[in-house]
Design an enzyme around this catalytic site. Sequence first.
Site, mmCIF file in Angstrom:
data_model
loop_
_atom_site.group_PDB
_atom_site.id
_atom_site.type_symbol
_atom_site.label_atom_id
_atom_site.label_comp_id
_atom_site.label_asym_id
_atom_site.label_seq_id
_atom_site.Cartn_x
_atom_site.Cartn_y
_atom_site.Cartn_z
ATOM 1 N N ASP A 1 -8.559 17.359 -16.355
ATOM 2 C CA ASP A 1 -8.914 15.959 -16.696
ATOM 3 C C ASP A 1 -8.564 15.962 -18.283
ATOM 4 O O ASP A 1 -9.297 16.523 -19.091
ATOM 5 C CB ASP A 1 -10.246 15.530 -16.475
ATOM 6 C CG ASP A 1 -10.659 14.090 -16.550
ATOM 7 O OD1 ASP A 1 -10.158 13.579 -17.390
ATOM 8 O OD2 ASP A 1 -11.507 13.560 -15.798
ATOM 9 N N LYS B 1 -9.345 4.309 -19.885
ATOM 10 C CA LYS B 1 -9.897 4.669 -21.108
ATOM 11 C C LYS B 1 -8.796 4.483 -22.132
ATOM 12 O O LYS B 1 -8.331 3.366 -22.408
ATOM 13 C CB LYS B 1 -10.301 6.176 -21.183
ATOM 14 C CG LYS B 1 -11.295 6.380 -20.103
ATOM 15 C CD LYS B 1 -12.598 5.793 -19.853
ATOM 16 C CE LYS B 1 -13.613 5.911 -18.774
ATOM 17 N NZ LYS B 1 -13.894 6.922 -18.333
ATOM 18 N N ARG C 1 0.765 -1.101 0.077
ATOM 19 C CA ARG C 1 0.016 -0.112 -0.054
ATOM 20 C C ARG C 1 0.699 1.238 -0.034
ATOM 21 O O ARG C 1 0.585 2.319 -0.266
ATOM 22 C CB ARG C 1 -0.875 -0.110 1.174
ATOM 23 C CG ARG C 1 -1.731 1.202 1.220
ATOM 24 C CD ARG C 1 -3.155 1.003 1.964
ATOM 25 N NE ARG C 1 -2.940 0.261 3.098
ATOM 26 C CZ ARG C 1 -2.512 0.731 4.337
ATOM 27 N NH1 ARG C 1 -1.904 1.943 4.575
ATOM 28 N NH2 ARG C 1 -2.183 -0.033 5.324
ATOM 29 N N TYR D 1 -17.178 14.885 -16.439
ATOM 30 C CA TYR D 1 -17.741 13.559 -16.478
ATOM 31 C C TYR D 1 -18.622 13.148 -15.091
ATOM 32 O O TYR D 1 -18.363 13.930 -14.262
ATOM 33 C CB TYR D 1 -16.531 12.709 -16.143
ATOM 34 C CG TYR D 1 -16.720 11.220 -15.667
ATOM 35 C CD1 TYR D 1 -17.349 10.349 -16.834
ATOM 36 C CD2 TYR D 1 -16.531 10.652 -14.367
ATOM 37 C CE1 TYR D 1 -17.838 8.959 -16.388
ATOM 38 C CE2 TYR D 1 -16.870 9.422 -13.995
ATOM 39 C CZ TYR D 1 -17.482 8.648 -14.873
ATOM 40 O OH TYR D 1 -17.748 7.321 -14.893
HETATM 41 C C1 LIG Z 1 -14.390 7.475 -17.188
HETATM 42 C C2 LIG Z 1 -13.889 8.924 -16.603
HETATM 43 C C3 LIG Z 1 -13.517 9.279 -15.172
HETATM 44 C C4 LIG Z 1 -13.730 8.355 -14.188
HETATM 45 O O1 LIG Z 1 -12.586 7.210 -14.341
HETATM 46 P P1 LIG Z 1 -12.895 5.789 -13.765
HETATM 47 O O2 LIG Z 1 -11.688 5.186 -14.318
HETATM 48 O O3 LIG Z 1 -14.088 5.286 -14.243
HETATM 49 O O4 LIG Z 1 -13.113 5.824 -12.387
HETATM 50 C C5 LIG Z 1 -13.073 10.648 -14.951
HETATM 51 N N1 LIG Z 1 -12.993 11.565 -15.874
HETATM 52 C C6 LIG Z 1 -13.379 11.383 -17.361
HETATM 53 C C7 LIG Z 1 -13.270 12.263 -18.446
HETATM 54 C C8 LIG Z 1 -13.770 10.155 -17.467
HETATM 55 O O5 LIG Z 1 -13.986 9.716 -18.712
#
Ligand SMILES: *Cc1c(COP(=O)(O)O)cnc(C)c1O
Length: 419
Positions: free
Chosen positions: A181, A206, A61, A116
């Site tokens: 982001d 993603k 951790r 998101y």
């Molecule tokens: C999917 C997504 C998230 C969240 O990510 P997870 O891996 O599903 O927790 C945050 N920001 C954007 C732009 C996303 O597309």
Amino acid sequence: MTGMRTRAVHGGREDLAGLGVHVPPVDLSTTYPVPDQVAGGEALQAWAGGAHTAASPVYARLHNPTVARFEQALADLEGTERAVAFGSGMAAVTAVVQAACLLRDRPHVVAVRPLYGGTDHLLASGLLGVRTTYAAADRVDTAIRADTGLVVLETPANPNLDLADIADVVARAGDVPVLVDNTFATPVLQNPAAHGAAYVLHSATKYLGGHGDVLGGVVACSQERAEGLRQVRIVTGAVLHPLGGYLLHRGLATLPLRVEAAQRGAVELARRLDGHPGVGAVRHPSLPGGDPLGVLGRQLRGPGAVLAFTTREDPAAVVARLRLVTPAVSLGSVDTLIEHPAALTHRLVDAADREESGVPRSLLRLSVGLEDVEDVWDDLDRSLSPRRVHLKSFPGDSAMVPDSGYGAKPDGVNNVTAF
Ligand SMILES: *Cc1c(COP(=O)(O)O)cnc(C)c1O
């Protein structure tokens, strides 16, 4: 500095030849022997303080060498000193809020919509003990308060591809750190830190992973900010599993090629969708009017491979007719994915807020994959125009032919040209 593709392939692997191996080893240890318990305690103390290295990992951790390789490779691509990985994108967003706001006793966030849906819901719910003011990108300065710890921005934004000028938002934020982001653009198309962003976040689930088989998040930032994130990660336990770290690191090697190829498909599909009789508005930075602030070329190196469009018909009916495109949330995978934000990813956002931020009910989000673009187009075109073939087949009588009669061909029929 070497080129993007070279860094994507070699980042985090500098020591492999010296180790006599070709691919990074996967270290699955949860604990590490510390025969010298005094030295072990010093290492633990160093990790807990946010250190980047120490004499022993002590416990998984606190640190994992496989995850650290992915972090270094991602930091190389984003042009930051460090990166800190988490078990999901949402765990990464949470950690940034905890480090920037809660560790510093600045419990106010300014956020630019759309975001998101999960991020929006997290910030709006008050779950983390922060209060959020939503402001337009060009009004961020007016929302900043003495206790503002963080500005949150997505560009291109999920789900409608809104673009923002990062340097302008950073200037408006003053000394408040800005989180960008960067999930949609990936480091291949945009490096927000070069424009002043303090935290660059990815849902690694993603594009970075890219194959729909690993959940993760990562934040690229300075060494100083990384210390705060590691302090938080150690106590909250929001760590990335080493097998996830391995897969994400492997995914980075092909990231530039995947993003470039998918983007080519997206540009073509955006052009064709724009003007399709079944489609209302198409959102993609490649289209005329899609980049009102002129960030393409100066901040964003390409329009990316996600697009959004409104349908004239019920969007759910359009999705239900698709046979090749995968009807699923998430994005950035090898296959083309489509989803209805109002029903799924942005369901937890208040409907009025959602509409006001440019996410109408009729909007579909399309993440273009690596298939042959003509095959994806055929699927979209057929699903968006259920009656068109009937018009051709039965001139003047289209309204009498039920929709379900079209599109029911079994797979493979198209290949049997002899018939
Ligand atoms: C999917 C997504 C998230 C969240 O990510 P997870 O891996 O599903 O927790 C945050 N920001 C954007 C732009 C996303 O597309």
